[in-house]
Design a protein around this motif. Structure first.
Motif, short mmCIF file in Angstrom:
data_model
loop_
_atom_site.label_atom_id
_atom_site.label_comp_id
_atom_site.label_asym_id
_atom_site.label_seq_id
_atom_site.Cartn_x
_atom_site.Cartn_y
_atom_site.Cartn_z
N ASP A 1 -34.57 -76.72 36.82
CA ASP A 1 -34.72 -76.94 38.26
C ASP A 1 -33.57 -76.25 38.99
O ASP A 1 -32.46 -76.79 39.06
N PRO A 2 -33.81 -75.06 39.56
CA PRO A 2 -32.72 -74.32 40.22
C PRO A 2 -32.36 -74.85 41.61
O PRO A 2 -31.46 -74.30 42.26
N SER A 3 -32.99 -75.90 42.07
CA SER A 3 -32.78 -76.36 43.44
C SER A 3 -31.59 -77.28 43.61
O SER A 3 -31.17 -77.55 44.73
N LYS A 4 -31.01 -77.78 42.53
CA LYS A 4 -29.96 -78.79 42.63
C LYS A 4 -28.55 -78.19 42.47
O LYS A 4 -28.37 -77.17 41.81
N ASP A 5 -27.59 -78.87 43.08
CA ASP A 5 -26.18 -78.52 42.94
C ASP A 5 -25.62 -79.39 41.81
O ASP A 5 -25.23 -80.53 42.03
N TYR A 6 -25.59 -78.86 40.60
CA TYR A 6 -25.33 -79.69 39.42
C TYR A 6 -23.85 -80.05 39.27
O TYR A 6 -22.96 -79.35 39.73
N GLU A 7 -23.60 -81.16 38.57
CA GLU A 7 -22.26 -81.67 38.36
C GLU A 7 -22.13 -82.26 36.95
O GLU A 7 -23.14 -82.52 36.28
N PHE A 8 -20.88 -82.48 36.55
CA PHE A 8 -20.59 -83.04 35.23
C PHE A 8 -20.01 -84.44 35.36
O PHE A 8 -19.39 -84.79 36.36
N ILE A 9 -20.21 -85.23 34.32
CA ILE A 9 -19.46 -86.46 34.14
C ILE A 9 -18.42 -86.21 33.06
O ILE A 9 -18.76 -85.75 31.96
N ALA A 10 -17.17 -86.46 33.38
CA ALA A 10 -16.06 -86.30 32.44
C ALA A 10 -15.27 -87.61 32.41
O ALA A 10 -15.60 -88.56 33.13
N MET A 11 -14.26 -87.68 31.57
CA MET A 11 -13.56 -88.94 31.33
C MET A 11 -12.18 -88.97 32.00
O MET A 11 -11.47 -87.96 32.00
N ASN A 12 -11.84 -90.12 32.54
CA ASN A 12 -10.48 -90.31 33.03
C ASN A 12 -9.48 -90.11 31.90
O ASN A 12 -9.74 -90.46 30.75
N HIS A 13 -8.34 -89.51 32.22
CA HIS A 13 -7.23 -89.24 31.29
C HIS A 13 -7.58 -88.18 30.24
O HIS A 13 -6.87 -88.03 29.24
N SER A 14 -8.67 -87.46 30.47
CA SER A 14 -9.03 -86.38 29.54
C SER A 14 -8.19 -85.14 29.83
O SER A 14 -7.54 -85.03 30.87
N PHE A 15 -8.22 -84.21 28.88
CA PHE A 15 -7.59 -82.90 29.09
C PHE A 15 -8.46 -81.84 28.42
O PHE A 15 -8.75 -81.94 27.24
N HIS A 16 -8.86 -80.83 29.21
CA HIS A 16 -9.75 -79.80 28.67
C HIS A 16 -9.25 -78.38 28.90
O HIS A 16 -9.93 -77.43 28.50
N GLY A 17 -8.07 -78.22 29.51
CA GLY A 17 -7.54 -76.88 29.69
C GLY A 17 -7.05 -76.63 31.10
O GLY A 17 -7.19 -77.47 31.98
N ARG A 18 -6.50 -75.43 31.32
CA ARG A 18 -5.78 -75.14 32.56
C ARG A 18 -6.51 -74.18 33.51
O ARG A 18 -6.03 -73.95 34.61
N THR B 1 -11.01 -82.15 33.84
CA THR B 1 -9.82 -82.79 33.29
C THR B 1 -9.47 -84.00 34.16
O THR B 1 -9.21 -83.85 35.35
N GLY B 2 -9.48 -85.17 33.55
CA GLY B 2 -9.36 -86.41 34.31
C GLY B 2 -7.95 -86.83 34.61
O GLY B 2 -7.53 -87.94 34.28
N ASN B 3 -7.19 -85.93 35.23
CA ASN B 3 -5.81 -86.23 35.60
C ASN B 3 -5.47 -85.44 36.86
O ASN B 3 -5.35 -84.21 36.83
N ALA B 4 -5.34 -86.13 37.98
CA ALA B 4 -5.10 -85.46 39.26
C ALA B 4 -3.80 -84.66 39.24
O ALA B 4 -3.66 -83.68 39.99
N HIS B 5 -2.86 -85.04 38.40
CA HIS B 5 -1.58 -84.32 38.30
C HIS B 5 -1.82 -82.85 37.96
O HIS B 5 -1.12 -81.96 38.47
N TYR B 6 -2.79 -82.59 37.08
CA TYR B 6 -3.09 -81.21 36.70
C TYR B 6 -3.99 -80.52 37.72
O TYR B 6 -3.97 -79.29 37.86
N GLN B 7 -4.80 -81.28 38.44
CA GLN B 7 -5.79 -80.71 39.35
C GLN B 7 -5.25 -80.38 40.73
O GLN B 7 -5.64 -79.37 41.33
N ASP B 8 -4.37 -81.23 41.24
CA ASP B 8 -3.93 -81.10 42.63
C ASP B 8 -3.28 -79.73 42.87
O ASP B 8 -2.42 -79.28 42.11
N GLY B 9 -3.73 -79.09 43.93
CA GLY B 9 -3.23 -77.76 44.26
C GLY B 9 -4.04 -76.64 43.66
O GLY B 9 -3.83 -75.47 44.00
N PHE B 10 -4.97 -76.98 42.75
CA PHE B 10 -5.74 -75.95 42.08
C PHE B 10 -7.25 -76.13 42.18
O PHE B 10 -7.99 -75.16 42.27
#
Length: 398
Positions: A125-142, A150-159
């Motif tokens: 279905d190409p009509s939807k704006d898809y999203e993921f469910i991830a885990m709090n306190h996870s880490f998946h890369g930079r 990545t479930g840590n605002a410390h790594y996300q904020d500003g990026f």
């Protein structure tokens, strides 16, 4: 000023400062030991952050890479090369999955896995704006895609803008995950054992529940085994301990044992999502990197690395439990195989430095957790040496 101090100053001058490095320049390694420029020896219980599974100066590994250097290093993915085919075949056969895409890192493996899930949903279905469910306190890369899950605002904020971030649920909380699934959910991603988040193994019923939800909703389940995979937890792939298969599996770190290589692996259903032109890499899967992968699998099989990890991992668990009982400052101990953690009442930065001064390399996972991810070839005597140094360090620190 010593030569080592001179080099550290040059490092501060010329290398972009995104790390606060420890005050030593590592020059060589042998077995489970590293040596700095002054010749001081360190017992390594970090393995380059869970990378150097086979130990340093492994003669067979070195020879395999030297032999490949004498043949060809790089061809690009416009052509086939034998090591990549052999390595992909080995991953497929051992994982029971379908197709492999080789990358240069774990972060790139995650990026590819996310693209697979988005494209799989888009084709339905190409009509939807898809999203993921991830885990709090996870880490998946930079990278930005990996940071978005990545479930840590410390790594996300500003990026990563808030609107680009995944929907986050609590790890090991099925009802929380289920409450956040919508018709826009294209994938659920989690580590089988959370690493940077504090060494938290998944519960069997959690992974089983995720699998059931994804099957019912026809969304893809992604397991990040960049750190916990490749034998570290006492099975070749960490999810094998649970009897739960993902749709997409991300690997790296010990996959190449020092050579930068990662991979995302798809099952049959997910393997049809990407077609020629959808994804690519210049260096990923080149003959040099995949020759390393082939040698890693050969040694894992020939030397019984997984069985060894089970045995030594149990011994490490016993010794860390003894430390926990001896020092009230230690509040928890958890982990599997040779991926374990000790949680303390206070930040462990000074403890790590004390241990380093005494010849033990160890790292943290968060501010107050010591992470134990040594080379997979350590023996019980190495655990004993580590425990003795750590006990002395904790006594002084505490």
């Amino acid at each position: 000023m010593t030569k080592m101090q001179e080099y550290m100053e040059q490092g501060e001058e010329y290398i972009l400062k995104t790390y606060n490095r420890y005050p030593l320049v590592l020059e060589k390694g042998d077995g489970v030991y590293l040596y700095d420029m002054d010749g001081k020896r360190y017992l390594d219980f970090a393995a380059g952050i869970a990378v150097f599974a086979l130990g340093y100066n492994n003669k067979e590994y070195n020879e395999a890479l030297k032999n490949q250097i004498d043949k060809i290093l790089h061809t690009s993915n416009l052509y086939y090369n034998r090591p990549a085919i052999d390595a992909a075949k080995k991953i497929v056969q051992t994982s029971g999955m379908s197709k492999v895409f080789f990358t240069n890192s774990g972060t790139e493996a995650i990026e590819g896995a996310l693209k697979v899930a988005r494209k799989y949903a888009y084709l339905k279905d190409p009509s939807k704006d898809y999203e993921f469910i991830a885990m709090n306190h996870s880490f998946h890369g930079r990278s930005q895609g990996a940071l978005s899950v990545t479930g840590n605002a410390h790594y996300q904020d500003g990026f990563v803008p808030v609107e680009m971030r995944a929907v986050f649920a609590d790890f090991n909380d099925l009802s929380d995950v289920e409450s956040k699934i919508t018709d826009k959910t294209c994938g659920i991603i989690c580590e089988v054992v959370q690493g940077e988040g504090g060494i938290y193994p998944a519960k069997k019923e959690f992974l089983e529940g995720l699998r059931k939800m994804c099957d019912e909703k026809d969304i893809l389940l992604i397991f990040d085994e960049v750190q916990c995979g490749m034998g570290r937890c006492g099975s070749l792939y960490a999810h094998d301990l649970y009897g739960v298969k993902p749709d997409v599996l991300a690997l790296a770190k010990a996959l190449g044992c020092g050579v930068p290589v990662g991979a995302f692996v798809t099952n049959e259903k997910a393997s049809h999502a990407l077609v020629p032109g959808d994804h690519g890499t210049t260096y990923g899967g080149n003959p040099f990197a995949t020759a390393a992968v082939c040698e890693v699998f050969r040694q894992f099989e020939q030397k019984g690395i997984v069985e060894h990890v089970k045995k030594v991992g149990e011994y490490l668990y016993e010794k860390l439990e003894e430390l926990r009982g001896e020092f009230p400052v230690i509040t928890d101990h958890r982990g599997i195989g040779l991926m374990q953690g000790l949680e303390f009442k206070k930040p462990v930065g000074d403890l790590i430095n004390k241990a380093l001064n005494k010849g033990l390399i160890i790292i943290s996972a968060g501010s107050n957790i010591l992470r134990f991810v040594p080379p997979l070839v350590i023996e019980k005597k190495d655990v004993d040496e580590m425990t003795a140094i750590l006990k002395e360090s904790i006594s002084e620190w505490n």
